[in-house]
Write a protein that holds these residues in place. Structure first.
Motif, short mmCIF file in Angstrom:
data_model
loop_
_atom_site.label_atom_id
_atom_site.label_comp_id
_atom_site.label_asym_id
_atom_site.label_seq_id
_atom_site.Cartn_x
_atom_site.Cartn_y
_atom_site.Cartn_z
N VAL A 116 0.87 -1.11 0.16
CA VAL A 116 0.06 0.31 0.13
C VAL A 116 0.96 1.24 -0.09
O VAL A 116 0.26 2.46 0.23
CB VAL A 116 -0.93 -0.09 1.27
CG1 VAL A 116 -1.94 -1.20 1.13
CG2 VAL A 116 0.06 -0.10 2.26
N GLY A 117 2.12 1.09 -0.10
CA GLY A 117 2.92 2.45 0.03
C GLY A 117 4.46 2.24 -0.81
O GLY A 117 4.77 1.14 -1.12
N LYS A 118 4.96 3.49 -0.89
CA LYS A 118 6.35 3.30 -1.18
C LYS A 118 7.22 4.53 -0.80
O LYS A 118 6.56 5.60 -0.73
CB LYS A 118 6.10 3.43 -2.89
CG LYS A 118 7.71 3.36 -3.53
CD LYS A 118 7.57 3.21 -4.98
CE LYS A 118 8.71 3.01 -5.77
NZ LYS A 118 9.95 3.30 -5.24
N PHE A 119 8.29 4.36 -0.42
CA PHE A 119 9.15 5.39 0.37
C PHE A 119 9.86 5.85 -0.91
O PHE A 119 10.30 5.21 -1.62
CB PHE A 119 9.94 4.71 1.52
CG PHE A 119 9.33 4.44 2.62
CD1 PHE A 119 8.83 5.37 3.41
CD2 PHE A 119 9.26 3.07 3.12
CE1 PHE A 119 8.13 4.88 4.61
CE2 PHE A 119 8.26 2.55 4.03
CZ PHE A 119 8.02 3.80 4.85
N ILE A 141 21.55 9.05 2.72
CA ILE A 141 20.00 8.65 3.35
C ILE A 141 19.74 7.29 3.01
O ILE A 141 19.43 7.01 1.58
CB ILE A 141 19.24 9.69 3.18
CG1 ILE A 141 19.32 10.87 3.93
CG2 ILE A 141 17.68 9.22 3.44
CD1 ILE A 141 18.67 12.18 3.73
N LYS A 142 19.12 6.34 3.53
CA LYS A 142 18.54 5.16 3.51
C LYS A 142 17.30 4.99 3.33
O LYS A 142 16.58 5.93 4.33
CB LYS A 142 19.28 4.21 4.46
CG LYS A 142 20.61 3.86 4.38
CD LYS A 142 20.86 2.67 5.22
CE LYS A 142 21.24 2.70 6.76
NZ LYS A 142 21.67 1.49 7.40
N ILE A 143 16.49 4.47 2.38
CA ILE A 143 15.06 4.31 2.40
C ILE A 143 14.73 3.38 3.61
O ILE A 143 15.40 2.15 3.81
CB ILE A 143 14.76 3.59 1.14
CG1 ILE A 143 15.16 4.45 -0.02
CG2 ILE A 143 13.40 3.21 1.16
CD1 ILE A 143 14.22 5.76 -0.15
N PHE A 172 13.34 3.49 10.23
CA PHE A 172 13.85 4.72 9.74
C PHE A 172 15.09 4.92 10.28
O PHE A 172 15.59 4.61 11.57
CB PHE A 172 12.98 5.91 10.06
CG PHE A 172 11.76 6.14 9.29
CD1 PHE A 172 10.74 4.92 9.36
CD2 PHE A 172 11.64 7.22 8.37
CE1 PHE A 172 9.45 5.15 8.66
CE2 PHE A 172 10.70 7.21 7.62
CZ PHE A 172 9.51 6.33 7.74
N PHE A 173 16.16 5.24 9.46
CA PHE A 173 17.46 5.56 9.99
C PHE A 173 17.97 6.82 10.04
O PHE A 173 17.66 7.72 9.27
CB PHE A 173 18.45 4.53 8.87
CG PHE A 173 18.04 3.31 8.53
CD1 PHE A 173 18.41 2.21 9.30
CD2 PHE A 173 17.37 3.02 7.31
CE1 PHE A 173 17.87 0.79 9.13
CE2 PHE A 173 16.92 1.67 7.14
CZ PHE A 173 17.04 0.75 8.03
N SER A 174 18.77 6.80 11.05
CA SER A 174 19.48 8.40 11.35
C SER A 174 20.24 8.78 10.27
O SER A 174 21.13 8.18 9.91
CB SER A 174 19.93 8.20 12.92
OG SER A 174 20.45 9.86 12.82
#
Ligand SMILES: O=c1ccn([C@H]2C[C@H](O)[C@@H](COP(=O)(O)OP(=O)(O)OP(=O)(O)O)O2)c(=O)[nH]1
Length: 168
Positions: free
Chosen positions: A3-6, A36-38, A51-53
Motif C-alpha cells: 500500500v505504500g512506497k518510500f 540517506i537510506k530508504i 527509519f535510519f538516522s
C-alpha cells in the motif's frame, strides 16, 4: 498488502529543511543526503519499517531533537503510516517520539514541501541517561495501518503541509 512506497525528497527540499535544524555547509548536507537510506523492514515478519538516522546523534536526557528524514511516502487511499518508537531504544533509554506517535497522512505526499517527513525524538528516562546513536542506526519504525471514515463524511479540503497546517 502492498500500500505504500518510500522515496527520497529532492536535495533542494532536504537542504531547505535541514539548515533550519542543523548548522552544516552545502558539501556536508549533500554527503548526508546521498547517504540517506530508504526505510526497510528488518525481517520478513516485521510490521515496522525502520527509519535510519541520517547523522550521528547525541541525546541528552529530556532534550528534544527534530530530524528531517529526507524521506517522503506515497500511501494508498484508506491507509495511514503511523510512526512508533523502536522498543529496544525505548526500553533502554526511554527514547520516544516528541509527539508521542506520528501520523503520516496519505495526502501529505503532495504538499509543497514534497511531503518531507520529520521525526521529533526525546530521550525520556528517569535515570538521567544520555546516549549516542551513529548515522545509519534504526531510530523509529513506521507501520502502515488501514482506517475507516464515517458514513456521512463529506470532507473535501486538500492538505498542504503538516504540523498544524489545517488550523490556518
Ligand atoms: O511525526 C510526524 C508527524 C506528522 N508529520 C507530517 C505528516 C502528516 O501528514 C502531517 C500532519 O500531521 P498531523 O495530522 O498529525 O498533525 P496536525 O497537528 O493535526 O497538523 P495538520 O493540521 O497539518 O493536520 O505532518 C511528520 O512528518 N512527522
Amino acid at each position: 498488502m502492498k500500500v505504500g512506497k518510500f522515496e527520497k525528497v529532492s536535495f533542494e527540499q532536504f537542504k531547505k529543511d535541514w539548515v533550519k535544524q542543523f548548522n552544516d555547509n552545502d558539501e556536508k548536507i549533500k554527503e548526508i543526503y546521498d547517504a540517506i537510506k530508504i526505510p526497510k523492514r528488518a525481517t520478513q515478519g516485521s510490521a515496522g519499517y525502520d527509519f535510519f538516522s541520517p547523522i550521528d546523534l547525541h541525546f541528552e536526557p529530556k532534550a528534544k531533537i527534530k530530524i528531517p528524514t529526507g524521506i517522503r511516502v506515497r500511501i494508498d487511499e484508506g491507509w495511514v503510516l503511523q510512526i512508533f518508537p523502536r522498543s529496544s531504544l525505548g526500553f533502554k533509554y526511554g527514547l520516544r517520539l516528541g509527539n508521542t506517535t506520528g501520523i503520516i497522512d496519505s495526502d501529505y505526499y503532495g504538499s509543497d514541501n514534497e511531503g518531507h517527513m520529520f521525526m521529533s525524538l526525546v530521550c525520556d528516562n528517569d535515570e538521567n541517561i544520555a546516549f549516542d546513536l551513529t548515522a545509519g542506526s534504526a531510530i523509529v519504525q513506521g507501520i502502515f495501518i488501514p482506517f475507516g471514515i464515517t458514513v456521512d463524511d463529506e470532507t473535501t479540503e486538500i492538505r498542504n503541509g503538516g504540523f498544524g497546517s489545517t488550523n490556518k
